[in-house]
Design a protein around this motif. Structure first.
Motif, PDB file in Angstrom:
ATOM      1  N   CYS A 242      -7.483   1.604  13.981  1.00 43.68           N
ATOM      2  CA  CYS A 242      -8.835   1.065  14.107  1.00 43.68           C
ATOM      3  C   CYS A 242      -9.525   1.341  12.774  1.00 43.68           C
ATOM      4  N   VAL A 243     -10.031   0.287  12.154  1.00 44.05           N
ATOM      5  CA  VAL A 243     -10.621   0.403  10.823  1.00 44.05           C
ATOM      6  C   VAL A 243     -12.018  -0.204  10.801  1.00 44.05           C
ATOM      7  N   GLN A 244     -12.780   0.232   9.816  1.00 41.55           N
ATOM      8  CA  GLN A 244     -14.129  -0.285   9.600  1.00 41.55           C
ATOM      9  C   GLN A 244     -14.227  -0.722   8.141  1.00 41.55           C
ATOM     10  N   PRO A 245     -14.645  -1.955   7.879  1.00 44.37           N
ATOM     11  CA  PRO A 245     -14.728  -2.413   6.488  1.00 44.37           C
ATOM     12  C   PRO A 245     -15.789  -1.649   5.702  1.00 44.37           C
ATOM     13  N   LEU A 246     -15.487  -1.419   4.432  1.00 42.19           N
ATOM     14  CA  LEU A 246     -16.426  -0.777   3.515  1.00 42.19           C
ATOM     15  C   LEU A 246     -16.916  -1.820   2.512  1.00 42.19           C
ATOM     16  N   THR A 247     -18.019  -1.547   1.876  1.00 38.08           N
ATOM     17  CA  THR A 247     -18.550  -2.487   0.889  1.00 38.08           C
ATOM     18  C   THR A 247     -17.846  -2.339  -0.451  1.00 38.08           C
ATOM     19  N   GLU A 248     -17.242  -1.193  -0.711  1.00 42.45           N
ATOM     20  CA  GLU A 248     -16.578  -0.990  -1.995  1.00 42.45           C
ATOM     21  C   GLU A 248     -15.230  -1.707  -2.044  1.00 42.45           C
ATOM     22  N   LYS A 249     -14.773  -1.982  -3.255  1.00 39.75           N
ATOM     23  CA  LYS A 249     -13.493  -2.657  -3.493  1.00 39.75           C
ATOM     24  C   LYS A 249     -12.591  -1.717  -4.296  1.00 39.75           C
ATOM     25  N   TYR A 250     -11.280  -1.861  -4.102  1.00 36.64           N
ATOM     26  CA  TYR A 250     -10.302  -1.091  -4.870  1.00 36.64           C
ATOM     27  C   TYR A 250      -9.949  -1.894  -6.116  1.00 36.64           C
ATOM     28  N   GLN A 251     -10.280  -1.352  -7.269  1.00 38.61           N
ATOM     29  CA  GLN A 251     -10.019  -2.035  -8.529  1.00 38.61           C
ATOM     30  C   GLN A 251      -8.566  -1.822  -8.929  1.00 38.61           C
ATOM     31  N   CYS A 252      -7.870  -2.900  -9.192  1.00 39.86           N
ATOM     32  CA  CYS A 252      -6.462  -2.833  -9.576  1.00 39.86           C
ATOM     33  C   CYS A 252      -6.182  -3.921 -10.599  1.00 39.86           C
ATOM     34  N   PHE A 253      -4.963  -3.918 -11.126  1.00 38.63           N
ATOM     35  CA  PHE A 253      -4.541  -4.962 -12.046  1.00 38.63           C
ATOM     36  C   PHE A 253      -3.924  -6.108 -11.241  1.00 38.63           C
ATOM     37  N   CYS A 254      -4.704  -6.649 -10.333  1.00 40.47           N
ATOM     38  CA  CYS A 254      -4.257  -7.748  -9.482  1.00 40.47           C
ATOM     39  C   CYS A 254      -5.273  -8.885  -9.610  1.00 40.47           C
ATOM     40  N   ALA A 255      -4.982 -10.007  -8.981  1.00 40.60           N
ATOM     41  CA  ALA A 255      -5.843 -11.185  -9.117  1.00 40.60           C
ATOM     42  C   ALA A 255      -7.278 -10.895  -8.678  1.00 40.60           C
ATOM     43  N   THR A 256      -7.436 -10.261  -7.520  1.00 35.80           N
ATOM     44  CA  THR A 256      -8.772  -9.905  -7.030  1.00 35.80           C
ATOM     45  C   THR A 256      -8.725  -8.472  -6.509  1.00 35.80           C
ATOM     46  N   PRO A 257      -9.817  -7.728  -6.624  1.00 34.36           N
ATOM     47  CA  PRO A 257      -9.850  -6.367  -6.083  1.00 34.36           C
ATOM     48  C   PRO A 257      -9.576  -6.364  -4.582  1.00 34.36           C
ATOM     49  N   LEU A 258      -8.922  -5.313  -4.109  1.00 32.07           N
ATOM     50  CA  LEU A 258      -8.570  -5.218  -2.695  1.00 32.07           C
ATOM     51  C   LEU A 258      -9.746  -4.735  -1.860  1.00 32.07           C
ATOM     52  N   ASP A 259      -9.866  -5.270  -0.652  1.00 38.05           N
ATOM     53  CA  ASP A 259     -10.857  -4.775   0.297  1.00 38.05           C
ATOM     54  C   ASP A 259     -10.483  -3.358   0.708  1.00 38.05           C
ATOM     55  N   MET A 260     -11.491  -2.548   0.991  1.00 42.98           N
ATOM     56  CA  MET A 260     -11.258  -1.171   1.431  1.00 42.98           C
ATOM     57  C   MET A 260     -11.777  -1.000   2.843  1.00 42.98           C
ATOM     58  N   TYR A 261     -11.036  -0.200   3.617  1.00 40.49           N
ATOM     59  CA  TYR A 261     -11.390   0.083   5.006  1.00 40.49           C
ATOM     60  C   TYR A 261     -11.345   1.585   5.239  1.00 40.49           C
ATOM     61  N   LYS A 262     -12.180   2.038   6.135  1.00 33.01           N
ATOM     62  CA  LYS A 262     -12.184   3.433   6.570  1.00 33.01           C
ATOM     63  C   LYS A 262     -11.366   3.517   7.851  1.00 33.01           C
ATOM     64  N   VAL A 263     -10.418   4.459   7.903  1.00 34.63           N
ATOM     65  CA  VAL A 263      -9.595   4.654   9.094  1.00 34.63           C
ATOM     66  C   VAL A 263     -10.399   5.466  10.108  1.00 34.63           C
ATOM     67  N   LEU A 264     -10.584   4.905  11.289  1.00 36.26           N
ATOM     68  CA  LEU A 264     -11.270   5.616  12.360  1.00 36.26           C
ATOM     69  C   LEU A 264     -10.267   6.253  13.318  1.00 36.26           C
ATOM     70  N   LYS A 265      -9.127   5.589  13.505  1.00 36.04           N
ATOM     71  CA  LYS A 265      -8.084   6.072  14.412  1.00 36.04           C
ATOM     72  C   LYS A 265      -6.775   5.423  13.969  1.00 36.04           C
ATOM     73  N   ILE A 266      -5.685   6.205  13.966  1.00 34.02           N
ATOM     74  CA  ILE A 266      -4.396   5.669  13.576  1.00 34.02           C
ATOM     75  C   ILE A 266      -3.298   6.354  14.374  1.00 34.02           C
ATOM     76  N   SER A 267      -2.260   5.568  14.710  1.00 29.65           N
ATOM     77  CA  SER A 267      -1.101   6.134  15.409  1.00 29.65           C
ATOM     78  C   SER A 267       0.123   5.305  15.064  1.00 29.65           C
ATOM     79  N   ARG A 268       1.294   5.934  15.158  1.00 28.83           N
ATOM     80  CA  ARG A 268       2.552   5.228  14.916  1.00 28.83           C
ATOM     81  C   ARG A 268       2.872   4.333  16.095  1.00 28.83           C
ATOM     82  N   ARG A 269       3.559   3.231  15.812  1.00 34.06           N
ATOM     83  CA  ARG A 269       4.011   2.346  16.896  1.00 34.06           C
ATOM     84  C   ARG A 269       5.449   2.641  17.223  1.00 34.06           C
TER      85      ARG A 269
END
Length: 99
Positions: free
Chosen positions: A72-99
């Motif tokens: 379960c993730v929540q979008p953030l306003t900040e972007k991850y700057q990388c050497f890619c075509a467009t900066p990546l969206d960033m999300y905050k992890v609220l809950k995570i589990s293995r499948r």
């Protein structure tokens, strides 16, 4: 009537500012060392458009390439700057589990 309109406007303003939480299945991937123009650890999910996104607070025990997870993730306003075509969206992890 005037008070009702002010109340309705205020309520609409606060509910529209709330960031949407989304729970989805996906995969943790390793995209190479960021110092060598790689993406580092990222997350891919069909629900998020099959594009890589960065998880800001991904726990260390989930840093395994091709690890299938439900998160379960929540979008953030900040972007991850990388050497890619467009900066990546960033999300905050609220809950995570293995499948």
């Amino acid at each position: 009537m005037k008070h009702f309109l002010i109340l309705a406007f205020t309520l609409a303003l606060f509910t529209s500012c709330k960031k949407e939480i989304q729970c989805t299945d996906g995969m943790i991937r390793w995209g190479g060392e960021p110092a060598a123009d790689g993406l580092g650890w990222y997350f891919v999910s069909a629900d998020l458009g099959n594009k890589p996104v960065k998880l800001k607070n991904l726990p260390e025990n989930y840093l395994l390439d091709s690890l299938k997870v439900t998160t379960c993730v929540q979008p953030l306003t900040e972007k991850y700057q990388c050497f890619c075509a467009t900066p990546l969206d960033m999300y905050k992890v609220l809950k995570i589990s293995r499948r």
